[in-house]
Design an enzyme around this catalytic site. Structure first.
Site, short mmCIF file in Angstrom:
data_model
loop_
_atom_site.label_atom_id
_atom_site.label_comp_id
_atom_site.label_asym_id
_atom_site.label_seq_id
_atom_site.Cartn_x
_atom_site.Cartn_y
_atom_site.Cartn_z
N GLY A 45 33.33 24.36 42.46
CA GLY A 45 32.08 25.00 42.89
C GLY A 45 32.36 26.38 43.44
CG ASN A 46 29.63 28.11 46.34
OD1 ASN A 46 30.07 28.29 47.47
ND2 ASN A 46 28.63 27.26 46.11
N GLY A 86 33.93 26.03 49.04
CA GLY A 86 35.37 25.80 48.93
C GLY A 86 36.07 25.97 50.28
CD GLU A 116 40.22 23.75 38.90
OE1 GLU A 116 39.85 24.73 38.22
OE2 GLU A 116 41.37 23.28 38.84
CB CYS A 156 33.36 28.36 36.14
SG CYS A 156 34.28 27.23 35.09
P1 NAD Z 1 26.79 23.25 43.67
O1 NAD Z 1 25.73 23.97 44.44
O2 NAD Z 1 26.43 22.06 42.87
O3 NAD Z 1 27.92 22.88 44.74
C1 NAD Z 1 29.10 22.20 44.40
C2 NAD Z 1 29.22 20.94 45.23
O4 NAD Z 1 29.34 21.29 46.61
C3 NAD Z 1 28.02 20.02 45.11
O5 NAD Z 1 28.47 18.70 44.87
C4 NAD Z 1 27.33 20.17 46.44
O6 NAD Z 1 26.66 19.00 46.85
C5 NAD Z 1 28.45 20.52 47.38
N1 NAD Z 1 28.00 21.30 48.52
C6 NAD Z 1 27.06 22.29 48.53
N2 NAD Z 1 26.92 22.81 49.76
C7 NAD Z 1 27.77 22.14 50.57
C8 NAD Z 1 28.12 22.23 51.96
N3 NAD Z 1 27.51 23.10 52.77
N4 NAD Z 1 29.06 21.40 52.44
C9 NAD Z 1 29.67 20.52 51.62
N5 NAD Z 1 29.38 20.40 50.30
C10 NAD Z 1 28.47 21.18 49.78
O7 NAD Z 1 27.52 24.21 42.65
P2 NAD Z 1 27.86 25.76 42.82
O8 NAD Z 1 28.83 25.97 43.91
O9 NAD Z 1 26.62 26.58 42.78
O10 NAD Z 1 28.59 25.95 41.42
C11 NAD Z 1 28.73 27.18 40.85
C12 NAD Z 1 30.05 27.82 41.25
O11 NAD Z 1 31.11 26.97 40.84
C13 NAD Z 1 30.31 29.13 40.59
O12 NAD Z 1 30.93 29.99 41.50
C14 NAD Z 1 31.26 28.78 39.46
O13 NAD Z 1 32.06 29.82 39.02
C15 NAD Z 1 32.05 27.69 40.09
N6 NAD Z 1 32.59 26.81 39.06
C16 NAD Z 1 33.93 26.76 38.89
C17 NAD Z 1 34.45 25.96 37.90
C18 NAD Z 1 35.91 25.84 37.68
O14 NAD Z 1 36.31 24.93 36.94
N7 NAD Z 1 36.76 26.67 38.26
C19 NAD Z 1 33.60 25.22 37.09
C20 NAD Z 1 32.23 25.32 37.30
C21 NAD Z 1 31.74 26.11 38.29
#
Ligand code: NAD
Length: 465
Positions: free
Chosen positions: A201-202, A206, A223, A257
């Site tokens: 995720g972001n 992270g 990731e 991503c």
């Molecule tokens: P998202 O909003 O679904 O969040 C990811 C996860 O984090 C979810 O399961 C969510 O419930 C959890 N989450 C959200 N806020 C939280 C908090 N405050 N505390 C704990 N957990 C929490 O997804 P996203 O982050 O918007 O995804 C998009 C990002 O992910 C982009 O930056 C993209 O580049 C990156 N990404 C990376 C890869 C990779 O393989 N490297 C793949 C896909 C996406």
């Protein structure tokens, strides 16, 4: 241990999180997940779930992201099936203890590396590839012999519900659980003790994950994302390059991503490339992509508003149209984009492709080095020297020459970021290693006792042992 004597986990509500994790730990401690037989049975169950229930997942992806079922097969279900098959073919061999050389001074002795499961692991996935990014890590976690909690993204609710419904039907519910939910549930999950946390995720979240992991010194794989650049020069067939770039960028409406985030090109190339990108978009999605069943939609209103707020930099060469009600944002190419514009200040993660004009190769490399290390870097050039310079003078999770995004489909390549784009990696053998502890084992017979040569008292000559 039989399933009757182990508390059942399966799908759980947020309130039951500590009990769920305790139940999984009990199953792990009892050795339930260790046998190769169990691991292979889980991989087979996962494969069956993805084939027998493919239609349910495809419907869910259509509902969450307007993802075309063919694209769902290629990039989500089929991708995970490929990972399972690759793992299944090689698992026995990869699990064999690896002999390593012993220094002469320690002989006679034997040294080997043994992979052991780490224990109970947490996989947190995002919404953009909600099947692939939840289940591809699971392949590694199961192959390594761990108990697993899966936390799908609440922003892909239909897919999350499908996981919660189907996973317990196909996988051992005493060792694999799905916890649905958003921030509250994830926060509660992160408060538990894990043996590995795998987060996709972001970077903002992270950091929350990494901070939570510190409490128990839990290893994490992050990731993450970032701005993945593309460099194109005049040595290539621009029409062919544009087709590849448009495919990688506009798949899943740019919510990928490893999608190209922005293009770097000289002024002469930028104009021609924009024309070719217009042709490529037409070839992929027709004259009106809003009517194309192959073009996705933006996941939420919030993301839609953020993305439309990024339009307006430079000049719109392709697309630019949008419809808030259906969260449609046309495949869009912006040219003459200033380096300090908002669209260049954050990961775009949508179907907007800015072209920044550069003054040659040195300028392009300096521009990339000036930013965070990207998840991927793509170079379209027939010149070996150009490709060599990008490879050696920039750092990124991966490099694609002549093709965006496809490196993640090569099972032998580790997939992961570096710096701000993440740490750790997975896919294929690397997934198995990520979810295993590499245990060092040294066996030395008591006789002959060659070590007496270095025991005290430290008499003359022992320092030359
Ligand atoms: P998202 O909003 O679904 O969040 C990811 C996860 O984090 C979810 O399961 C969510 O419930 C959890 N989450 C959200 N806020 C939280 C908090 N405050 N505390 C704990 N957990 C929490 O997804 P996203 O982050 O918007 O995804 C998009 C990002 O992910 C982009 O930056 C993209 O580049 C990156 N990404 C990376 C890869 C990779 O393989 N490297 C793949 C896909 C996406």
């Amino acid at each position: 241990m039989t399933s009757e004597s182990t508390p059942r986990a399966g799908t759980v509500a947020g309130a039951a999180i500590p009990q769920t994790v305790a139940a999984l730990r009990a199953a792990f401690d009892a050795g339930r997940t260790k046998p190769l037989r169990w691991r292979l049975a889980q991989l087979d169950g996962l494969r069956r779930m993805l084939t027998e229930r493919a239609a349910e997942f495809e419907d869910a992806l259509l509902e969450d992201l307007a993802k075309n079922p063919t694209e769902s097969q290629i990039a989500e279900l089929g991708f995970v099936v490929g990972e399972i098959d690759h793992m299944r073919r090689n698992l026995r061999r990869w699990l064999r203890p690896r002999r390593v050389a012993v220094p002469g001074a320690l002989m006679p002795a034997r040294a080997r590396v043994v992979l052991e499961p780490v224990g109970v692991v947490l996989v947190i996935a995002p919404w953009n590839y909600p099947v692939q990014l939840l289940l591809a890590p699971l392949v590694g976690a199961l192959a390594a012999g761990n108990a697993v909690v899966l936390k799908p993204s609440e922003l892909a609710p239909a897919t999350s519900a499908a996981m919660a419904r189907l996973v317990p039907q196909y996988l051992d519910p005493t060792a694999v659980a799905v916890v649905e939910g958003a921030v509250d549930e994830t926060t509660e999950l992160l408060a538990q003790r894990w043996d590995h946390i795998f987060y996709t995720g972001n970077g903002r979240v992270g950091r929350i994950v990494a901070a939570a992991a510190v409490e128990h010194l839990t290893p994490v794989t992050l990731e993450l994302g970032g701005k993945s650049p593309v460099y194109v020069d005049e040595s290539v067939d621009l029409a062919a390059a544009a087709r590849r770039i448009a495919w990688g960028k506009f798949m899943n409406a740019g919510q990928t991503c490893v999608a190209p985030d922005y293009l770097l090109a000289s002024r002469a190339v930028a104009g021609r490339l924009a024309d070719e990108l217009a042709n490529a978009v037409r070839a992929l999605y027709g004259d009106d992509p809003a009517q194309s069943p192959d073009y996705g939609r933006i996941v939420t209103d919030r993301q839609f508003d953020r993305l439309t707020g990024l339009l307006g930099a430079g000049r719109t060469a392709v697309g630019g149209g949008s419809d808030a009600a259906s969260r449609y944002l046309a495949p869009t190419v912006l040219v003459d984009v200033p380096r300090d514009s908002a669209v260049m200040g954050e990961e775009i993660f949508g179907p907007v492709l800015p072209i920044v004009t550069v003054d040659g190769l040195d300028d392009a490399i300096a521009f990339i080095r000036n930013g965070d290390k990207p998840l991927a870097l793509y170079v379209f050039s027939e010149r070996r020297e150009v490709r060599r310079r990008f490879l050696t003078e920039t750092s990124s999770g991966a490099v694609g020459f002549g093709v965006p995004a496809a490196h993640l489909a090569v099972g032998g390549l580790p997939f992961g970021g570096v710096g701000e784009s993440g740490s750790g990696a997975y896919h294929g053998r690397r997934s198995l290693e990520t979810f295993s502890h590499e245990k060092a084992v040294l066996s030395k017979p008591l006789a002959p006792d060659t070590l007496q040569l270095i025991y005290p008292p430290y008499t003359e000559g022992k320092d030359r042992f």
